[in-house]
Design a protein around this motif. Sequence first.
Motif, PDB file in Angstrom:
ATOM      1  N   SER A  99       0.838  -1.211   0.000  1.00 25.93           N
ATOM      2  CA  SER A  99       0.000   0.000   0.000  1.00 25.93           C
ATOM      3  C   SER A  99       0.864   1.248   0.000  1.00 25.93           C
ATOM      4  O   SER A  99       0.566   2.226  -0.701  1.00 25.93           O
ATOM      5  N   TRP A 100       1.959   1.245   0.779  1.00 25.24           N
ATOM      6  CA  TRP A 100       2.868   2.386   0.785  1.00 25.24           C
ATOM      7  C   TRP A 100       3.472   2.611  -0.594  1.00 25.24           C
ATOM      8  O   TRP A 100       3.547   3.747  -1.063  1.00 25.24           O
ATOM      9  N   ILE A 101       3.885   1.533  -1.227  1.00 27.31           N
ATOM     10  CA  ILE A 101       4.496   1.653  -2.554  1.00 27.31           C
ATOM     11  C   ILE A 101       3.470   2.157  -3.567  1.00 27.31           C
ATOM     12  O   ILE A 101       3.788   2.975  -4.436  1.00 27.31           O
ATOM     13  N   ALA A 102       2.235   1.689  -3.438  1.00 29.64           N
ATOM     14  CA  ALA A 102       1.178   2.158  -4.346  1.00 29.64           C
ATOM     15  C   ALA A 102       0.943   3.654  -4.172  1.00 29.64           C
ATOM     16  O   ALA A 102       0.772   4.391  -5.160  1.00 29.64           O
ATOM     17  N   ILE A 103       0.957   4.131  -2.925  1.00 36.28           N
ATOM     18  CA  ILE A 103       0.779   5.564  -2.676  1.00 36.28           C
ATOM     19  C   ILE A 103       1.950   6.352  -3.248  1.00 36.28           C
ATOM     20  O   ILE A 103       1.770   7.432  -3.816  1.00 36.28           O
ATOM     21  N   ARG A 104       3.142   5.803  -3.094  1.00 36.96           N
ATOM     22  CA  ARG A 104       4.318   6.489  -3.624  1.00 36.96           C
ATOM     23  C   ARG A 104       4.239   6.634  -5.143  1.00 36.96           C
ATOM     24  O   ARG A 104       4.593   7.671  -5.709  1.00 36.96           O
ATOM     25  N   GLU A 105       3.752   5.601  -5.805  1.00 37.27           N
ATOM     26  CA  GLU A 105       3.713   5.633  -7.263  1.00 37.27           C
ATOM     27  C   GLU A 105       2.582   6.514  -7.795  1.00 37.27           C
ATOM     28  O   GLU A 105       2.782   7.293  -8.708  1.00 37.27           O
ATOM     29  N   ASP A 106       1.379   6.381  -7.216  1.00 39.17           N
ATOM     30  CA  ASP A 106       0.237   7.157  -7.716  1.00 39.17           C
ATOM     31  C   ASP A 106      -0.851   7.131  -6.647  1.00 39.17           C
ATOM     32  O   ASP A 106      -1.510   6.108  -6.441  1.00 39.17           O
ATOM     33  N   GLU A 107      -1.048   8.253  -5.972  1.00 41.79           N
ATOM     34  CA  GLU A 107      -2.040   8.320  -4.900  1.00 41.79           C
ATOM     35  C   GLU A 107      -3.453   8.097  -5.429  1.00 41.79           C
ATOM     36  O   GLU A 107      -4.264   7.422  -4.778  1.00 41.79           O
ATOM     37  N   VAL A 108      -3.753   8.685  -6.582  1.00 40.34           N
ATOM     38  CA  VAL A 108      -5.107   8.572  -7.131  1.00 40.34           C
ATOM     39  C   VAL A 108      -5.423   7.119  -7.463  1.00 40.34           C
ATOM     40  O   VAL A 108      -6.493   6.596  -7.118  1.00 40.34           O
ATOM     41  N   ALA A 109      -4.488   6.440  -8.107  1.00 40.46           N
ATOM     42  CA  ALA A 109      -4.713   5.037  -8.444  1.00 40.46           C
ATOM     43  C   ALA A 109      -4.799   4.177  -7.182  1.00 40.46           C
ATOM     44  O   ALA A 109      -5.621   3.258  -7.113  1.00 40.46           O
ATOM     45  N   ALA A 110      -3.971   4.475  -6.191  1.00 40.44           N
ATOM     46  CA  ALA A 110      -4.013   3.705  -4.944  1.00 40.44           C
ATOM     47  C   ALA A 110      -5.356   3.883  -4.251  1.00 40.44           C
ATOM     48  O   ALA A 110      -5.944   2.911  -3.763  1.00 40.44           O
ATOM     49  N   GLN A 111      -5.843   5.105  -4.203  1.00 42.73           N
ATOM     50  CA  GLN A 111      -7.143   5.349  -3.568  1.00 42.73           C
ATOM     51  C   GLN A 111      -8.262   4.674  -4.349  1.00 42.73           C
ATOM     52  O   GLN A 111      -9.219   4.141  -3.757  1.00 42.73           O
TER      53      GLN A 111
END
Length: 474
Positions: free
Chosen positions: A278-290
């Motif tokens: 989840s941290w890595i996903a936020i780092r890469e793209d917050e909108v996509a992670a959300q």
Amino acid sequence: MTTLPTSPAPLRPLDTRADRTWPLLAYSAVTAALLVFLRDVVAEGPLRLLQPVLFGAFLLSLLFAFQWKAAGWAKTLVYALGIVFVLPYMGQHNTSYFDLVIQMLIFAALALGLNIVVGLAGLLDLGYIAFFAVGAYLWGIFGSPQFGEITGNAAFAGGVNPALFWLFIPLAVAAAALVGVLIGLPVLKLKGDYLAIVTLGLGEVIRIFANNLEATNGPQGIDGIQSAPVPWLNGLAKSLGFAEDQYLLFFLYLLVLAVIGIVILVNHRLDRSKIGRSWIAIREDEVAAQAMGVPLLRTKLLAFATGASFAGAMGVIFAAKQAFIDPKSFDYFQSIGVLSMVILGGMGNIAGVMVGAVVVTMLNLMVLPTISEVMQAQFPNINQNLDPSKYQRLIFGLVLVFMMLYRPEGLVPSERRKSEMHDPEHNGPAPDSLTAENRLAGGNIGGHLSDGSAGEPLSPGLATRDNERTGSEK
């Protein structure tokens, strides 16, 4: 009764690297022997310049044991040789080695904590040293005569019972995590440079509090900080030939080894857990992670709290080692220094971050001071402005500039970071998908983004219009 077919286990890539068991053992034995047997030869005169060289060469054997393909028993033997025998032996004959190794491990734990915030979650925190100060002042106040002055109780003239040191380590973890949440709550909606500036300001707020509060003794700092009594360990140190004034460093050496082991284990588990992804996903793209269901605020706060907890625990150990703390020990240059360790070693990689901490600490505490002392001894009348230790930040800044130019992924990068910085096939930046070659290739990404002419590529679904005018023409 029918049995459901089981899916085959995922294939793992074969390790095609050459086995280096014997080169690893040979290198470790040679560097350890040189460090031990030449310790007196390089202790005086210009040969002192060889001390950082020999010590750094030996520390490389520990890195090679991690990086190279070798038998498990060989790696275990190298780690045991270094951690159990060579480093304590060098510390016994020269206390500065013990002090240096303890400082390396303390900053390695700080860098691993910041790596969670910056390397995994992608949150640029320039006030990280504030959490280190929370742990240091927590034990510094209660574990020193300062607590007796605050309470006015003669029973606490020397502070609380030193045996409570063990209780204050988890208390510092909880206190630093709480401060991390309180700092993170109002600022985590910000991104990038804005987040960096705000966290820098909040970190300075903690330092200014320490500089002005009566409980922290203001700019004069707190001295007489105690450490935990460990009689059985003192007896062991005595039987091993350590002097009485080395008992504390021997205890702290073993303590930071245990703590750094826990920190590495927690980092390893988090990196491969759902939270780490989840941290890595936020780092890469917050909108996509959300969009994929990652709760942004909660996940970011967890990163802040986790990284802060490591700093809080090490703050207690730092206060016990130094026996004195003041606000100057926790200024923003320290935060930048820890961030530099993460960047220099390799963001997102546990081994890389630790290598960065070792390199920076050696540069600050061993390499530059040794060069400065040798120069002053050989050239007593030399201009003091030529002292290398005065140009510590300049030298380190140049090192970072060269790193960003020639190895931006760090000294020991993670595979993910390496693939981000370089294309694996071309050993360089990945080519742009909208190049002329791709536009001419009908099946590629850029192939159908043209209006048929030789003009610029267009966005999908859009075409030029004859009556289209610019904003200035309307």
